[in-house]
Each structure stands twice: as structure tokens, then as C-alpha cells.
Scaffold this active site. Structure first.
Site, mmCIF file in Angstrom:
data_model
loop_
_atom_site.group_PDB
_atom_site.id
_atom_site.type_symbol
_atom_site.label_atom_id
_atom_site.label_comp_id
_atom_site.label_asym_id
_atom_site.label_seq_id
_atom_site.Cartn_x
_atom_site.Cartn_y
_atom_site.Cartn_z
ATOM 1 N N LYS A 174 0.823 -1.213 0.000
ATOM 2 C CA LYS A 174 0.000 0.000 0.000
ATOM 3 C C LYS A 174 0.858 1.264 0.000
ATOM 4 C CE LYS A 174 -3.755 -2.227 2.623
ATOM 5 N NZ LYS A 174 -4.314 -2.369 3.986
ATOM 6 N N TYR B 269 -5.805 -4.649 -7.153
ATOM 7 C CA TYR B 269 -5.439 -4.560 -5.737
ATOM 8 C C TYR B 269 -4.902 -5.898 -5.212
ATOM 9 C CZ TYR B 269 -6.064 -3.996 -0.677
ATOM 10 O OH TYR B 269 -5.871 -3.965 0.676
ATOM 11 N N VAL C 265 0.102 -8.646 6.370
ATOM 12 C CA VAL C 265 -0.433 -9.838 6.992
ATOM 13 C C VAL C 265 0.398 -11.085 6.625
ATOM 14 C CG1 VAL C 265 -2.047 -10.570 5.198
ATOM 15 C CG2 VAL C 265 -2.685 -10.836 7.593
#
Lengths: 304, 304, 304, 304
Positions: A67, A189, A258
């Protein structure tokens, strides 16, 4: 001059001796099979020195760390116009992500929560000629390494399980804050998040943020002001519900993923990347957090 | 014995003389072109008498009114098991629909808000052999009229603009409260909402709810207890953010749709259906609300 | 070595030339009469140099700036036990302060929002022998100035108008997160907020936070780790809904007050205090924000 | 004609045989000592017949049941002006009561939740000459019994423990939705809630709501429209988070209190009052709910 290698070695031993290693993220099936004993750190100083220990050359899924790179690319493409579509304030709780979107009329609180990152993905999709290819080249260029790639099975794995992201994207769309279709934006994404890199590649790729916007080859990727803004956002928003805790414990701008990776940096001084796939309850790498806390405590090199 | 036709005629004249007629719902493009001057009422008493005025035979998009019929079908299929997946309490605000879903772990507050109706659609999809055909036949059977049909262009219109419903459905899916795919569930749901009926058809179709669960042919579609439960839910949840106001102003269980229709009923006495496409600020038919308020005031036939 | 005095002078001229000066906070009646043209800056470097311009010696109501000093005192009294009763994460929106308290069972998100500061006041009340006297002496001691005092009419003014604070305190009490009575805690809290100081006094008083916990006389008021934690909290939580914006625009840990004051600092380098009573829409001093942004831009001395 | 006494007797036996009796409300210390085995029902029909079983003549703390009587008095005093200060819609969750108040700018969702009842108490305080005396006389007059009284030790018990009510009242005050001081309003409110009545007294006192606004002596206390409105509000809002469930299970407008009482009524037919101090998880009398559900099932006399 501190002996960085010795410090990394100490941290490595501590990590290896830590019995509680956290839990692997299970909601992305493709990530569930990674070996929890992996642990690596890589440090790069602005004067070009590098230090590594453990699995610092092993590739892992960078996930949300991407991101920051997507935001950097979006800022280099459309500058301040980014902030018409996403805010820069810390979000509240994870459980009310969509609630916040509803109350705030489709303007995500910041570009590092999922809804904000989806808006950034939409911007890239609208402004890049060949979005996936161009973004990958941007990352390869920053890291100086053309072997970096998407992991298509991870990307596809998210497509069939990422219902909360579909919910967020549809909500954004209902507020006219997506220009492209939900499917196209999420396809991009999920690819962006599936990029695989090693700690040492990440340290290289993030160097421009510690270097006033300029990369290793001294090409200006961002203005100094833009680099400063991204660092500020990482500090206040980079660790979900644990941003305040990380600011205190570590005291560096950073971003976790993550997949178990964390990148953090001290402007004008260094970039440090860690990887250990076991996560704590708030979703950040357990041993990575511990390693970074030890590093800034031992070196006294933090922003506070 | 009251002169119902005279009362309907008075209400009709008042409605025609009301200058403010509300606004046509614009978010479903196919519905935006309906003529705002349409106005019809139809009354059916349990002893079989019928009264109508204005456009009471004109077809319109029943939209959310269909949620009551879908709920009835679901209850006839799986009974009380419905309540494992959806609650029966009034919802709070419209703006925090998704917030409520998040806080309550994917259990919609009631089957008449969109998220709840999407869960009911999922139940029908799982338990009907040919879902769209079977549901249509159920409605035709209740209304005793085989000409009733879906409007496919309205259904498709929602498919390309119903982002909030996609957001809700994906959120439900993320909480494992949808068995079928989001696309299949919403395809069924948008079809269900696109059914076109007239006021007189609706009065027939809803008769079983005023008649302890039995339809005109005295076939038991629901048990008396199930019919009572649906009436209770309509009273507490049938009018979005205006449920309390409707309970007072009209004092009948009922359900409105964004196409401008309203059906209401007094158990053991009558069913009344109105249609006027202009909506008030809360999304309910402006003239329909006025007509129903006048009807129960003039006849003194309400539940309170 | 930069010419700090020249930089402050430039900023002063810019501020004087800025026509829009913001609005005086009206909810504390006693503060409503302050002259909006007041403007002062004071800079103190860790090597002991001082620079000032404008009304940097004028007393004003420090209000929420006092929360940082109260927190410091509480940490020096009970250490890490503070964090059992208040969290360290940024809060979300101002409008849902009490909502957050309800959802999080009476644990305020951080010690710099009102509910958190009220808990800190309760801690001081429980652990100080003569709470008001002792806290005032603590502040006097940090600033090296015994003339500092409470403004009792400001404190009383809040007592009769501070209904939201009474609401928050009662809610905390209902969750057993206040040991003392609501009235006693708020009496102390309103006094704490009513302290009057000048920019130069504030720069002195906050020196220990830029100096690893040690004050001018090198007495250790906090451990280095405690000082670092407070700086981290100021950065992530010090500016209400504008914390992210301040982190970017200014890039310093700091705290604003509704009286128009701001204190910010660069660890190991300097403390800077500004005062201008006109507030922007988010409740922070308009000219103070502008001055600090100019200062870190001109000197390039920020944490990022 | 049904044998009501036989039905009440059956219900009584079932209640006595029910082992799980719920929990006594502990947050009002004075109420904690009531014997859980108490159980009484009283029925009054509009033609004047009365039926009772168990402890139907025993006094208990009516608590929130008093909100309906306070609302009735407020409507008789200022009519529709009540609705400028309180809404008529069902509230959402209990946990976010104060959140709703914040979001909705100090306008409580309805007059039967605490914040709404506090606004009603403020109206009575402003419009009654001797508020406590006059309100008590109003209740005595409705019930035709001058022995009814406040329990001052219960009222005082709430004053020292009712922190959530103080929080709500202060929040209302901050939004300018209280005319009197917080202390005066809550003093009145806690007295109002402390009134002690028996089931048979309650059935008499609530008769006017089943009787179009007129009491036993046929004095008009409310207009028919006002009585209808209060019934509608009881149906949609009378049972906290269990309003939807009560509407279905029982199908009557009604109101419960934390002292274990419930009053419900069928307009034009009857009033029924129950008392059993053990509460279910949602705060309503466990055996009372069961009794009312059995009563409307056995008699088939409900509004649906």
C-alpha cells in the site's frame, strides 16, 4: 559507530528463543502454509551499508506493505489530488471500517486501511497505461531487481475469499469514489498485495522514503514534502489498531503486512525490514514487532 | 357498515388536490420515468368485498413489498430456522446499515431491511428447485393471477447500480451468512424486487396475512402464529426510519416499496393497497402515507 | 547554525499579515473575551538558547496542553499502571467520543482526549496529598517559575457549562473507571485546565520531554522511556481530529489547547510554543498551526 | 365469553412450576432484596370486570412503567410540542444509547428510553406547579387510589448510583435539551421511577389508554389521538431491545420496568398487569413475558 551486525545477531537469537511465535493469517488460504519458524531482518543505512540475519533473502508475500508503494506511485502521478479522495487521519476500530465509510460518505480515513488502499488502486488503474505491468516495473525499479513478481495464485486466492474487500469496494462505488469497476479495481489490488519480496529487496525499495524522495540512483521519485507526508502517514496509520503502540514501542514510521513482513525507517538514517509470518492479536508480525522494538532500544535510533 | 367506496373517493380527491407529490426514486434508473400523477387505492375486506379508486389496476414495481412475500415463503419452507440467520428487532438508522451488520457479526436486524432480505433470498435460493420460477408461481398463486411477472430490465438496472446491496451481500458472505454466491443471491433478489403488480393484485396476494395464514382458496400458506409474526414485523420494521411514525399515523402493519406502493392490513378485517410513485424524505410514498392515515382516521379501523 | 530569531521574525510578519485569524472558542465564556490579534512564539533549544517574538510573555489559558503535564505527573507517580485505565491509540471522530467509551467499556482511547484526561485527573486526585496545590507546584517546578497559577474564574466557568465533561465523567464512573466522585474529579480537572502560562514558560516546562525526561536542573522527572512514550502519544493523539494533518504539516510531537496555545518539540533539539487565540474548524490555533508549519519547513528540523 | 379467571389460574400454575425465574436487577441496590418467588397478574376489562391471581395486590417499584404515565401527563400539558424535543422511532442497541444522542444532536429516539424519559421529566418540571406532588396526584387520580406513593429510599438509591442517567442528562444539557438543572431533573425522574403500585392499581391507572384517553370516571385525560399515539409508541419502543420480540410473542402495546412489572393492553378490550421481579437477559420480567405470551395465545385477544 554502532556494530549493527552484532545487534541484529542478538535480536536474531532472542527471536529464535521466543517460544510464542503468533499465528499465521488463515483468511488467505495460500498464505496458511508458510513455515512459522522463518525469521529474517535486513538493515540498510543511507550511506549504503547493509546488514542481514536469518531468512532475509527469502521471498514472502508483502501484502499491505504494498500500500505504501502504491500510494507513492499515485502521488507521483497525480500529486495532491490524491487527498480529494482519501483522508490522512488515523482510523478508529477495525470492526467499524465500513461504518466509518458510511458516516464519512465514502472518503476512507487514510490510504493505508483497506478501503483507502482500494481507492489508491483505482487511481493507479485510471492513470497507468498497463496498470499491473507498470506498477510491477515501478517496484522493480525502486528495488533495482527485475526478478520481483506477482504471485498469481495468492492474488486469485483473495479473489474468491476477499468478501470484506468486495463489500468495501462496492460501498466506495456507491459513493462514486471508484472510477473503474469493482472487479477491475480489486483484481489490480489483489495483484498488488500478492507481490513477493525479501527483506533485503524491501529495504532497497523503501530507501527513497528515508532519502527525501530520491532512490538509490538518485532519481527523484517523490518530492521531499511527499516523502515526508508518507512517513507521517505510516507513523500515524501504518499498524492498524496498534499504531499508537508501535509509535511508542518502536518509534519509527513503518508498515506491516499480513504475510508477516514489516518495513520501518528513520529518515536520513536507515531502513529496516523484518519477516516472521506469525502474527499477534492485532494482525502484526509478533517477532517482527519485538525485533524492531529491540533494535531502536539498543541503538537509540528512533524519531522520539 | 361504513361506506368504504365513499371514503376512498374522498381520499382520492384530497390526493389529487395535494400539490406536493414527493420525488421519484432516482437510484433505480428504470423507475425514474414513472408519471408522478399516478395514484390508486384498492381495499379488500375479509368477507370478499372490493373497492378501488384511481390507478388501482395499473402495474408498478413492488420493490421492497416483495420482501414480505419472500419472508412468507421462507417461513413456509424452513419455519423457525429463519431466525437463526436474521433477527426481528427494528433497525436504527439508515446510514449505519452496514455498521450494524459489522457490530452484530453478520446477523441482520430484521428481514425487511435490505441485508435481511438478502439473507431471505439466499434461503429461497437454497430451498427452491427453480428459484425464480417457483417464487413467481408462489406470488401468482397468492394473487390468483398468472399474468404477474418480473420486469427484467428493472432487475438488470439494479444489477449495474445496486452497489450498496453488493456491499451488504459481500459483508454477509464474509460472516458466512450466505450459502450461495453473492451474484446468484443478488440476481434472485433483484428479480424478486422487480415484480410488477397492481394495487388490486397486492390486496389479493396479502390476504393470507389478514386471514391467519390462509389464502382466498383457504389453503393454509402459513400457520396462524407465522402470520401473526409477519404482521408484528411489518408493524415494527416495515417503514425504514418511519416505522414509529407509521405505527402512530396509520396504526396498521404494512410495507412500503421504493416504487411508491404500500400494502397495509388490519388482521381479520381488511387489506388496503396504495400506489403513488412520489416519495417523502424517508423513502415512503407521500400520497400513500397520507391516504392510509386518512383511511384509518375516517374509518377508525386500526389496531390501536 | 541557523538564525532562529530571523526565522521567528519572518513567521511573525506572515502571521500579522494573515487576515483570516480563526474564531475564539465560545463554549468557555471566560475565554471569549481574549483579543484575537494576540500572537506569540517562543523557542528554547536544548543548549539553553531562547528566542521570542510577539506576545511570547503574555499569560493565556493553557487548557488541554495541561493534559500532557498531568499525564507526566501520573506516570511519575504510578508508572505503567496508568495504562490499565486508559489506552494509547488515536481516537476516531470527535462526535462519537462517548460512543467509543460505551463500546470500549469505559477505557478511554488515549490520555489526551477529554475522557482520558479525566481518568488521569482521577489518578492524580487519588495519589497527591494536596492535589491542586501539589500539581501546581509540579508545573511551577518544571517551569522554574512560582508565579504560575490557576485562574479560578475560568475553572468555575467550566463548572457551570462543561456538560459534556460531566457526561463523560459520569459514564466513566458507571464503568468503575473513576475512584473519586465526579464532582471532585472535574473540580480538579477544570482547575488543571485553567492554568495560565506564557509561551516562554511553556517552553521551559516542556523541556524535560525533549530532554529524555530530565528538566533544566537535570532532575529526572520521567525515565527516558516514559518521555519517549509521551512524545509518541502527542504525535499520534495531540491534535484531536487533525493529528494526521499535524504530523504531516509540522512533523513534531505536540499538544494544542482551546485557549489558542500549542507546544511542540523535537527530541534532543528544541521546544517551541505558540499562542494565537483564533481557532480553525478543528479547534486548533489557526496561526499557531501556520507558524509551526513554517518553522519546520524553513529549518528542516522535524522528525520526518 | 372466555373464562378469564381460569386462564389466569393456569398461567399462575405454569409460572410457579417454572424453575428458571431470571435475575433480580442489581444496579439499584434497594431493589436487590425483593423475593424472586413473587408473581401476580391482574386483568381489567373495559366493561369493568377484574380478575387477579397471586401477588396482584402487592406493591412493587414500577420504575420505567412510570415513563408512560409521565409521557401522558406531558402530552396533556403541552400536546404536540413534546415531539420537538423527542422523536418517536425505535432505538437501536442498548450499548449505544449515548452514541445515538450524540449523532442525533441531543434528540432522544423516543420517550420510553432513559434519555427520552429524562426530557419528559424536564417538561413536567417546567410545567407543573409542584412537580413531585402534582405528578403523584395525577397517578393517584388515574388509579383512583390516594395511598400510592414514592419510595424515597429507592429514589435516593438511584441518585448515588445512576451514573449513566447523569451522563445522559448532562449530554442532553450540552445540546440545550434540558431547561432545568441536571440535578433537579434527575431528582424528579428518580422519584417518578420510585413510585410503588400493585398490579391491580396499574390496571386501573392504564385504563385510559385502552379507553380512547378517558379514565374510569370518564374524564378525558388525553384525546383519542394522543392515546393512540402512546399505544403505538409502547408497541414499537416499550421493551428496549426486545420490542420486536414482544410485538410477536405477545402482540400488545405495553411497557416493562426493571422492578419486574409489565403493563399491556388491548385497545377497547382490556388492560393486563403482571409482576415477577426476576428479569431475562434483556431486562424484562421473565415470568411476566411468559405469562403475557400465554394469555394472548390462550385468549387469541391481541392486535395481530
Amino acid at each position: 559507530m554502532q556494530n549493527f551486525q552484532a545487534i541484529l545477531d542478538e535480536i536474531y537469537i532472542d527471536a529464535k528463543n521466543t517460544i510464542e511465535k503468533g499465528s499465521i493469517a488463515s483468511y488467505i488460504p495460500e498464505l496458511a502454509h508458510v513455515d512459522k519458524t522463518n525469521f529474517g531482518i535486513h538493515l540498510r543505512t543511507l550511506n549504503g551499508s547493509e546488514y542481514g540475519v536469518g531468512n532475509f533473502e527469502t521471498l514472502f508475500s508483502i501484502q499491505s506493505i504494498s500500500k505504501v508503494l502504491a500510494l507513492s506511485k499515485a502521488m507521483s502521478l497525480i500529486g495532491e489530488a490524491v487527498w480529494k479522495r482519501v483522508d490522512v487521519e488515523p482510523s478508529g476500530h477495525p470492526f467499524n471500517q465500513l461504518a466509518l465509510l458510511e458516516i464519512e460518505n465514502g472518503i476512507p480515513r487514510n490510504p493505508l486501511i483497506n478501503s483507502g488502499a482500494i481507492v489508491i488502486a483505482d487511481i493507479l488503474l485510471s492513470h497507468l497505461k498497463n496498470p499491473k505491468e507498470d506498477f510491477l516495473n515501478y517496484v522493480r525499479d525502486l528495488a533495482g531487481d527485475d526478478s520481483i513478481n506477482y504471485n498469481k495464485s495468492v492474488a486469485n486466492s483473495e479473489k474468491v475469499t476477499g468478501f470484506k474487500n468486495y463489500a468495501a469496494a462496492n460501498l466506495l462505488k456507491s459513493f462514486n469514489n471508484l472510477e473503474n469497476t469493482v472487479d477491475d479495481v480489486l483484481d489490480f489490488y489483489f495483484h498488488q498485495c500478492s507481490i513477493e519480496m525479501s527483506c533485503s529487496q524491501l529495504s532497497k525499495a523503501f530507501l527513497f522514503l528515508a532519502n527525501k524522495g530520491g532512490c538509490m540512483k538518485n532519481t527523484a521519485h517523490l518530492t521531499e514534502s511527499q516523502a515526508k507526508r508518507i512517513n507521517a502517514i505510516m507513523l500515524t496509520c501504518g499498524f492498524y489498531d496498534e499504531a499508537g503502540e508501535f509509535a511508542f514501542e518502536v518509534g519509527l514510521p513503518g508498515k506491516s503486512g499480513v504475510g508477516g513482513g514489516i518495513v520501518a525507517l528513520l529518515p536520513d538514517h536507515y531502513i529496516i525490514s523484518t519477516w516472521s509470518p506469525g502474527l499477534n492479536k492485532k494482525g502484526n508480525s509478533l517477532l517482527g514487532m519485538q525485533a524492531l522494538e529491540q533494535f531502536t532500544t539498543k541503538t537509540k535510533l528512533s524519531i522520539f
